[in-house]
Design a protein around this motif. Structure first.
Motif, short mmCIF file in Angstrom:
data_model
loop_
_atom_site.label_atom_id
_atom_site.label_comp_id
_atom_site.label_asym_id
_atom_site.label_seq_id
_atom_site.Cartn_x
_atom_site.Cartn_y
_atom_site.Cartn_z
N GLN A 14 -0.11 -14.04 -1.91
CA GLN A 14 0.15 -12.50 -1.95
C GLN A 14 0.72 -12.26 -0.79
OE1 GLN A 14 -0.57 -10.59 -4.72
NE2 GLN A 14 -0.42 -8.53 -4.27
N ARG A 66 -6.12 -9.07 -8.38
CA ARG A 66 -6.67 -8.18 -9.71
C ARG A 66 -6.85 -8.75 -11.05
NH1 ARG A 66 -3.22 -5.72 -6.18
NH2 ARG A 66 -3.69 -3.46 -5.63
N TYR A 95 1.59 -8.87 1.50
CA TYR A 95 1.20 -7.78 1.45
C TYR A 95 1.46 -7.09 2.84
CZ TYR A 95 -2.00 -3.53 1.54
OH TYR A 95 -2.28 -2.15 1.75
N GLU A 104 -2.02 -13.94 1.64
CA GLU A 104 -3.36 -14.18 0.74
C GLU A 104 -3.00 -15.57 -0.26
OE1 GLU A 104 -5.12 -10.47 -0.95
OE2 GLU A 104 -3.31 -9.76 0.48
N LEU A 148 -10.33 -5.04 -8.54
CA LEU A 148 -9.79 -5.71 -7.28
C LEU A 148 -10.61 -6.40 -6.61
CD1 LEU A 148 -7.12 -5.78 -5.50
CD2 LEU A 148 -7.89 -3.83 -4.47
N HIS A 149 -10.28 -7.68 -6.11
CA HIS A 149 -11.09 -8.60 -5.17
C HIS A 149 -12.62 -8.68 -5.54
CE1 HIS A 149 -7.69 -8.70 -3.04
NE2 HIS A 149 -7.51 -7.79 -2.09
N PHE A 199 -0.93 0.45 2.54
CA PHE A 199 -1.82 1.45 2.30
C PHE A 199 -2.64 2.00 3.49
CE2 PHE A 199 -2.12 -0.73 -2.09
CZ PHE A 199 -1.43 0.23 -2.65
N ASP A 235 3.71 -6.29 -2.05
CA ASP A 235 2.54 -6.52 -2.47
C ASP A 235 2.42 -7.06 -3.66
OD1 ASP A 235 -0.09 -6.15 -2.66
OD2 ASP A 235 -0.38 -4.16 -2.89
N HIS A 272 -8.51 -12.51 3.61
CA HIS A 272 -7.74 -11.19 3.69
C HIS A 272 -7.40 -10.80 5.06
CE1 HIS A 272 -6.14 -7.60 2.15
NE2 HIS A 272 -6.57 -7.89 0.63
N TYR A 299 -5.43 -9.56 8.27
CA TYR A 299 -3.92 -8.90 8.38
C TYR A 299 -3.49 -9.41 9.81
CZ TYR A 299 -5.18 -5.05 5.09
OH TYR A 299 -5.65 -4.69 3.85
C1 GLA Z 1 -4.67 -6.48 -1.65
C2 GLA Z 1 -3.75 -6.00 -2.73
C3 GLA Z 1 -3.27 -4.72 -2.04
C4 GLA Z 1 -4.41 -3.76 -1.31
C5 GLA Z 1 -5.01 -4.75 -0.51
C6 GLA Z 1 -6.12 -4.05 0.11
O1 GLA Z 1 -3.61 -7.41 -0.82
O2 GLA Z 1 -2.83 -6.57 -3.37
O3 GLA Z 1 -2.67 -4.13 -3.02
O4 GLA Z 1 -5.39 -3.55 -2.53
O5 GLA Z 1 -5.60 -5.94 -1.01
O6 GLA Z 1 -5.84 -2.70 0.65
#
Ligand code: GLA
Length: 377
Positions: free
Chosen positions: A314, A107, A316, A342, A131-132, A320, A277, A205, A207
């Protein structure tokens, strides 16, 4: 009797044939195949396979890692990253599954920063924040040039981000290389140069779910994060500037701990993040590769180790994800079905002079490396 022998032999032959077919399709090296088109440009899928049958697929749209297949402790392969079977599934890709994120990963507060006396405005796509990297030509949704490596099992993706794209200054030449080693490491190299000073922060990024993608949540995974401090956030998930000790908090992962053991504690930071997060300040001396985190999944024995040259990571926990996305093999991705590590510079660094520098200047070379190592225990 003879008949039975004949039919048994046929079955054995057929099975043998299938095995041969399988082993030839996963021969070590790089394979390239068409994967659709986007913005009028062909997209290709690159399959990297090593001598142990570990297989990574990545495409030049967004530099997205589409699958990572690694063995469990019994040798059984599973795909351990969330994503989609086809290119269309990634357009759009709100969770940023598998993507390279940038020009500025994470961010930037109020979508603005000031550099050499000039204030730059970026698209806001996360409440008041950027963001990103923004909304338009961010690294996760452009078609990169691609070239398989000649001397290694890998592929290099290059992209020219133009002066003014998403509000950032300077023509930024970006290159990301994925290399798969025979020691089951995915090495990611990020390199960049610019013709005007610009903030830069790039990350991956993916997962992960070490049980296998779509097979439940990640709360029983155990994680060690090599960080004595983290950067607490405000209600918009922007760092306050403090480097807070993790000791005595649910953010202490200096010893391997079950992710779910404290995630729903009534802790101000966990409430703000809807779980984890947060950016962790990696313990390091000097600037080389250090271990940032180690994840272990007890039922399969799979282990993921993340090393990096970056100052932060990061963590996370897929807070979400909400079951509205159906991914590979028709798996439904529910809350906390994947975790991201991340590696990055700290969020909102351009607005925090006390954080490690993220400004790349003309004549300088940006180079960061992150290694994902896969093993079992
Ligand atoms: C990052 C952010 C999260 C979210 C993801 C995408 O990891 O820190 O808050 O926005 O990307 O969903």
């Amino acid at each position: 009797m003879i008949q039975r022998f004949v039919s048994l032999s046929i079955i054995v032959l057929l099975l043998g044939g299938m095995l041969v077919a399988q082993s030839t399709s996963s021969k070590p090296g790089v394979q390239e195949q068409p994967f659709g088109t986007q913005d009028g440009r062909p997209v290709h899928l690159y399959t990297l396979t090593n001598s142990h049958g570990v297989e990574i697929k990545a495409m030049n749209y967004g530099g997205i890692i589409v699958s990572i297949k690694v063995p469990d402790r019994k040798g059984q392969l599973a795909d351990i990253v969330l994503g989609h079977d086809k290119l269309e599934g990634y357009i759009p890709n709100p969770p940023y599954f598998g993507a390279i994120v940038g020009r500025y990963a994470n961010r930037i507060a109020n979508g603005e920063f000031t550099l050499d006396g000039k204030t730059y405005h970026l698209p806001k796509n996360d409440g008041p924040n950027t963001l990103h990297g923004g909304t338009d030509k961010t690294f996760n949704k452009v078609v990169w040039d691609a070239e398989p490596l000649k001397s290694k099992t890998g592929v290099a993706f290059s992209y020219l981000s133009h002066d003014g794209d998403d509000g950032f200054p300077g023509n930024l030449h970006m290159k990301v290389t994925y290399t798969l080693t025979d020691t089951n490491e995915l090495v990611i190299d990020y390199e960049a140069t610019t013709d005007k000073a610009t903030p830069i922060n790039v990350s991956q990024h993916s997962y992960f779910n070490l049980k296998g993608q779509g097979d439940g949540d990640i709360l029983d995974h155990e994680i060690m994060i090599n960080a004595d401090r983290f950067t607490p956030v405000d209600k918009n998930l922007i760092p306050t500037g403090e480097l807070r000790p993790v000791k005595g908090t649910p953010f202490d992962f200096t010893k391997s701990t079950r992710i779910g053991s404290r995630i729903d504690d009534n802790n101000e930071q966990l409430v703000l993040g809807h779980g984890y997060d947060h950016n962790f300040v990696i313990n390091r001396k000097g600037s080389g590769l250090v271990l940032a985190a180690r994840v272990y999944e007890p039922t399969t024995g799979r282990v993921l180790e993340v090393s990096t040259t970056q100052p932060g990571v990061q963590f996370y926990t897929g807070n979400f994800l909400d079951g509205t996305i159906t991914g590979k093999d028709d798996k439904v991705y529910k809350r906390r079905y994947g975790l991201c590590l991340e590696t990055q510079h700290f969020p909102d660094s351009p607005n925090h002079p006390s954080f490690p520098n993220t400004i790349l200047k003309p004549g300088e070379k940006f180079h960061q490396t992150t290694v994902f190592k896969f093993s079992t225990k």
